[in-house]
Write a protein that holds these residues in place. Structure first.
Motif, PDB file in Angstrom:
ATOM      1  N   LEU A  69     -13.304  27.448  29.019  1.00  0.00           N
ATOM      2  CA  LEU A  69     -12.356  26.423  29.450  1.00  0.00           C
ATOM      3  C   LEU A  69     -13.129  25.337  30.168  1.00  0.00           C
ATOM      4  N   ASN A  70     -12.544  24.150  30.215  1.00  0.00           N
ATOM      5  CA  ASN A  70     -13.155  23.045  30.954  1.00  0.00           C
ATOM      6  C   ASN A  70     -12.807  23.214  32.430  1.00  0.00           C
ATOM      7  N   GLY A  71     -13.835  23.371  33.263  1.00  0.00           N
ATOM      8  CA  GLY A  71     -13.618  23.693  34.661  1.00  0.00           C
ATOM      9  C   GLY A  71     -13.146  22.553  35.529  1.00  0.00           C
ATOM     10  N   GLU A  95     -17.421  18.365  31.739  1.00  0.00           N
ATOM     11  CA  GLU A  95     -16.588  18.817  32.848  1.00  0.00           C
ATOM     12  C   GLU A  95     -16.646  17.813  34.004  1.00  0.00           C
ATOM     13  N   ILE A  96     -17.847  17.298  34.267  1.00  0.00           N
ATOM     14  CA  ILE A  96     -17.998  16.297  35.332  1.00  0.00           C
ATOM     15  C   ILE A  96     -17.187  15.054  34.997  1.00  0.00           C
ATOM     16  N   ARG A  97     -17.298  14.602  33.754  1.00  0.00           N
ATOM     17  CA  ARG A  97     -16.596  13.382  33.361  1.00  0.00           C
ATOM     18  C   ARG A  97     -15.080  13.576  33.446  1.00  0.00           C
ATOM     19  N   ALA A  98     -14.604  14.758  33.055  1.00  0.00           N
ATOM     20  CA  ALA A  98     -13.167  15.037  33.163  1.00  0.00           C
ATOM     21  C   ALA A  98     -12.736  15.085  34.623  1.00  0.00           C
ATOM     22  N   PHE A  99     -13.576  15.655  35.475  1.00  0.00           N
ATOM     23  CA  PHE A  99     -13.241  15.720  36.896  1.00  0.00           C
ATOM     24  C   PHE A  99     -13.188  14.324  37.502  1.00  0.00           C
ATOM     25  N   VAL A 100     -14.112  13.456  37.108  1.00  0.00           N
ATOM     26  CA  VAL A 100     -14.093  12.070  37.587  1.00  0.00           C
ATOM     27  C   VAL A 100     -12.769  11.403  37.215  1.00  0.00           C
ATOM     28  N   GLU A 101     -12.304  11.641  35.977  1.00  0.00           N
ATOM     29  CA  GLU A 101     -11.018  11.062  35.570  1.00  0.00           C
ATOM     30  C   GLU A 101      -9.869  11.613  36.409  1.00  0.00           C
ATOM     31  N   LEU A 102      -9.907  12.900  36.720  1.00  0.00           N
ATOM     32  CA  LEU A 102      -8.855  13.490  37.544  1.00  0.00           C
ATOM     33  C   LEU A 102      -8.884  12.934  38.967  1.00  0.00           C
ATOM     34  N   VAL A 103     -10.085  12.700  39.486  1.00  0.00           N
ATOM     35  CA  VAL A 103     -10.190  12.108  40.823  1.00  0.00           C
ATOM     36  C   VAL A 103      -9.573  10.716  40.831  1.00  0.00           C
ATOM     37  N   LYS A 104      -9.805   9.954  39.774  1.00  0.00           N
ATOM     38  CA  LYS A 104      -9.208   8.614  39.682  1.00  0.00           C
ATOM     39  C   LYS A 104      -7.683   8.687  39.683  1.00  0.00           C
ATOM     40  N   LEU A 105      -7.163   9.794  39.173  1.00  0.00           N
ATOM     41  CA  LEU A 105      -5.720   9.965  39.085  1.00  0.00           C
ATOM     42  C   LEU A 105      -5.161  10.732  40.288  1.00  0.00           C
ATOM     43  N   ASP A 112     -15.379  17.025  49.280  1.00  0.00           N
ATOM     44  CA  ASP A 112     -15.795  18.360  49.694  1.00  0.00           C
ATOM     45  C   ASP A 112     -16.466  19.163  48.596  1.00  0.00           C
ATOM     46  N   VAL A 113     -16.981  18.487  47.576  1.00  0.00           N
ATOM     47  CA  VAL A 113     -17.652  19.204  46.497  1.00  0.00           C
ATOM     48  C   VAL A 113     -18.980  18.545  46.182  1.00  0.00           C
ATOM     49  N   TYR A 114     -20.002  19.367  46.036  1.00  0.00           N
ATOM     50  CA  TYR A 114     -21.286  18.928  45.507  1.00  0.00           C
ATOM     51  C   TYR A 114     -21.321  19.337  44.037  1.00  0.00           C
ATOM     52  N   ILE A 115     -21.615  18.392  43.173  1.00  0.00           N
ATOM     53  CA  ILE A 115     -21.635  18.688  41.749  1.00  0.00           C
ATOM     54  C   ILE A 115     -23.064  18.936  41.296  1.00  0.00           C
ATOM     55  N   ILE A 116     -23.276  20.108  40.732  1.00  0.00           N
ATOM     56  CA  ILE A 116     -24.572  20.480  40.166  1.00  0.00           C
ATOM     57  C   ILE A 116     -24.428  20.404  38.646  1.00  0.00           C
ATOM     58  N   GLY A 117     -24.928  19.346  38.072  1.00  0.00           N
ATOM     59  CA  GLY A 117     -24.804  19.136  36.632  1.00  0.00           C
ATOM     60  C   GLY A 117     -25.951  19.777  35.878  1.00  0.00           C
ATOM     61  N   MET A 312      -1.816  11.785  21.873  1.00  0.00           N
ATOM     62  CA  MET A 312      -2.872  10.801  21.626  1.00  0.00           C
ATOM     63  C   MET A 312      -2.581   9.504  22.379  1.00  0.00           C
ATOM     64  N   ALA A 313      -1.323   9.095  22.389  1.00  0.00           N
ATOM     65  CA  ALA A 313      -0.952   7.877  23.104  1.00  0.00           C
ATOM     66  C   ALA A 313      -1.217   8.014  24.595  1.00  0.00           C
ATOM     67  N   HIS A 314      -1.004   9.224  25.115  1.00  0.00           N
ATOM     68  CA  HIS A 314      -1.200   9.459  26.543  1.00  0.00           C
ATOM     69  C   HIS A 314      -2.666   9.645  26.909  1.00  0.00           C
ATOM     70  N   MET A 315      -3.439  10.306  26.036  1.00  0.00           N
ATOM     71  CA  MET A 315      -4.742  10.815  26.437  1.00  0.00           C
ATOM     72  C   MET A 315      -5.944  10.130  25.799  1.00  0.00           C
ATOM     73  N   SER A 316      -5.733   9.233  24.846  1.00  0.00           N
ATOM     74  CA  SER A 316      -6.886   8.734  24.094  1.00  0.00           C
ATOM     75  C   SER A 316      -7.852   7.925  24.945  1.00  0.00           C
ATOM     76  N   THR A 317      -7.378   7.313  26.022  1.00  0.00           N
ATOM     77  CA  THR A 317      -8.320   6.582  26.873  1.00  0.00           C
ATOM     78  C   THR A 317      -9.128   7.517  27.761  1.00  0.00           C
ATOM     79  N   ALA A 318      -8.613   8.720  28.016  1.00  0.00           N
ATOM     80  CA  ALA A 318      -9.259   9.633  28.960  1.00  0.00           C
ATOM     81  C   ALA A 318      -9.985  10.789  28.285  1.00  0.00           C
ATOM     82  N   CYS A 319      -9.883  10.911  26.967  1.00  0.00           N
ATOM     83  CA  CYS A 319     -10.496  12.042  26.261  1.00  0.00           C
ATOM     84  C   CYS A 319     -12.011  12.034  26.450  1.00  0.00           C
ATOM     85  N   VAL A 320     -12.566  13.153  26.937  1.00  0.00           N
ATOM     86  CA  VAL A 320     -14.011  13.258  27.151  1.00  0.00           C
ATOM     87  C   VAL A 320     -14.701  14.024  26.025  1.00  0.00           C
TER      88      VAL A 320
END
Length: 383
Positions: A69-71, A95-105, A112-117, A312-320
């Protein structure tokens, strides 16, 4: 940042070195927990696990070619609000890119998180990973996979998921620390590079030997991205050809049973209540009969194509492009291929790469007067 240290491949290989590094991080008190894939059940799938005791890292497999799963959603849950302690999360680039999108939202926070890529060679699908491991110890299988990929070998009998084979972003963006696997001799060590001031501070006092970036990494990345871009263009062409008509699109999605697994697995599909879980699509028996009589027959379940078009209409701009939609599909519908093909055009229209930067607002959330000037000019002249 200039700070680079070495994750040594001592007894037990580089995975033991990764476990040692994460254990030192916990012991330092700089973080209260580490989110990392762990084999909790023998040979089972390594699942994201919040580890607070270094003893719990003995079966941690942060470089495993498994992606159940995408964490990003899990990390968003751990950062939406205050726990009182910081955590570190080992994450793939998507996963990092998806998390960045969630933070924007406003669905998570970087505070409070350090990201180890980790540099990402890709992963097997949920059904192919057990086939890849077979009777081997999964930790040994990870080492075999990394060694083969470092040499450019495709693997034996099973290959990585298609989403990974067409991923043009294999290097972590927005991480605090980067596990620089690409180009490294994993039998000796892997460079761990600070990619932010926070990451540099995190490395201080851990007692890891000073290192340097592998000079072969840049060439390895260039070659890998070129291969994946070629795969991606082929996939776009195939998908466009097969879905260029409504009939073709319906055939592409014909095995969909409206289980909504793809929606649940999508890391950036965050709505608390989805319209498809409401009574909007709870049709009455007489409606079904009316539609069937008008056409002579009616495919059940209905609304499958409309469901995907709405997503697709909802997610196509955010799809990672993580591919978890296809990974979760029980019937093998090529959801990722369709979504990535549509998303490529949508994102290009807005010059937007999801997860590229926290400073870029999601399209449609801001108004820009200079957008789509060709369309505006065309309409102004009666087009």
């Amino acid at each position: 940042m200039a700070t680079t240290v070495r994750i040594e491949a001592a007894d037990g290989g580089v995975l033991r070195g990764m476990q040692d590094f994460l254990g030192r991080l916990l012991a330092s008190g700089k973080v209260g927990g580490v989110v990392v894939p762990v084999h909790l059940f023998g040979k089972g799938m390594p699942m994201p696990t919040l580890v607070t005791d270094p003893e719990g890292l003995g079966r941690a497999d942060p470089l495993a070619p498994a992606f159940p799963l995408n964490g990003a959603k899990l990390v968003s849950r751990l950062t939406r609000g205050r726990s009182g302690e910081k955590i570190a999360a080992v994450m793939r680039p998507c996963e990092i890119r998806a998390f960045v999108e969630l933070v924007k939202l406003n669905q998570g926070s970087m505070d409070d998180v350090y990201i180890i890529g980790v540099d990402c060679h890709g992963a097997f699908s949920n059904t192919d990973y057990p086939r890849f491991v077979g009777e081997a110890d999964p930790m040994a299988a990870t080492a075999t996979f990394l060694d083969a990929r470092a040499k450019g070998a495709p693997g034996e009998g099973v290959d990585i998921a298609r989403a990974c084979a067409v991923c043009e972003h294999p290097v972590p963006l927005g991480a605090d620390l980067v596990v620089a696997v690409f180009g490294a001799d994993i039998r000796d060590h892997v460079p761990l590079m600070a990619a932010s001031p926070r990451g540099e501070a995190l490395l201080t006092g851990l007692g890891l030997a000073e290192g340097s970036e592998n000079p072969q990494r840049a060439g390895f990345i260039e070659k890998l991205v070129a291969e994946r871009m070629a795969n991606l263009e082929r996939m776009y062409a195939e998908t466009l050809e097969s879905t260029s008509s409504l009939e073709g699109l319906a055939q592409h999605l014909s095995a969909c049973v409206n289980c909504y697994n793809c929606r649940v697995a999508c890391p950036v599909c965050y709505c608390k209540e989805c319209v498809f879980n409401t009574d909007v699509f709870e049709h009455q028996p007489w409606q079904y009969m009316g539609w069937a009589k008008r056409k002579g027959s009616l495919k059940l379940p209905t609304d499958t194509v409309f469901y995907h078009l709405t997503r697709m209409a909802h997610m196509s701009t955010a799809c990672v492009g993580c591919g978890q939609c296809s990974n979760a599909c029980p019937n093998g519908v090529h959801v990722m291929e369709l979504f990535r093909t549509v998303a490529a055009r949508t994102q290009a229209s807005f010059d937007y790469v999801p997860g590229r930067s926290l400073d870029e607002a999601p399209p449609l959330s801001v108004f820009k007067e200079d957008e789509f000037q060709e369309t505006v000019s065309h309409l102004a002249h009666g087009g």
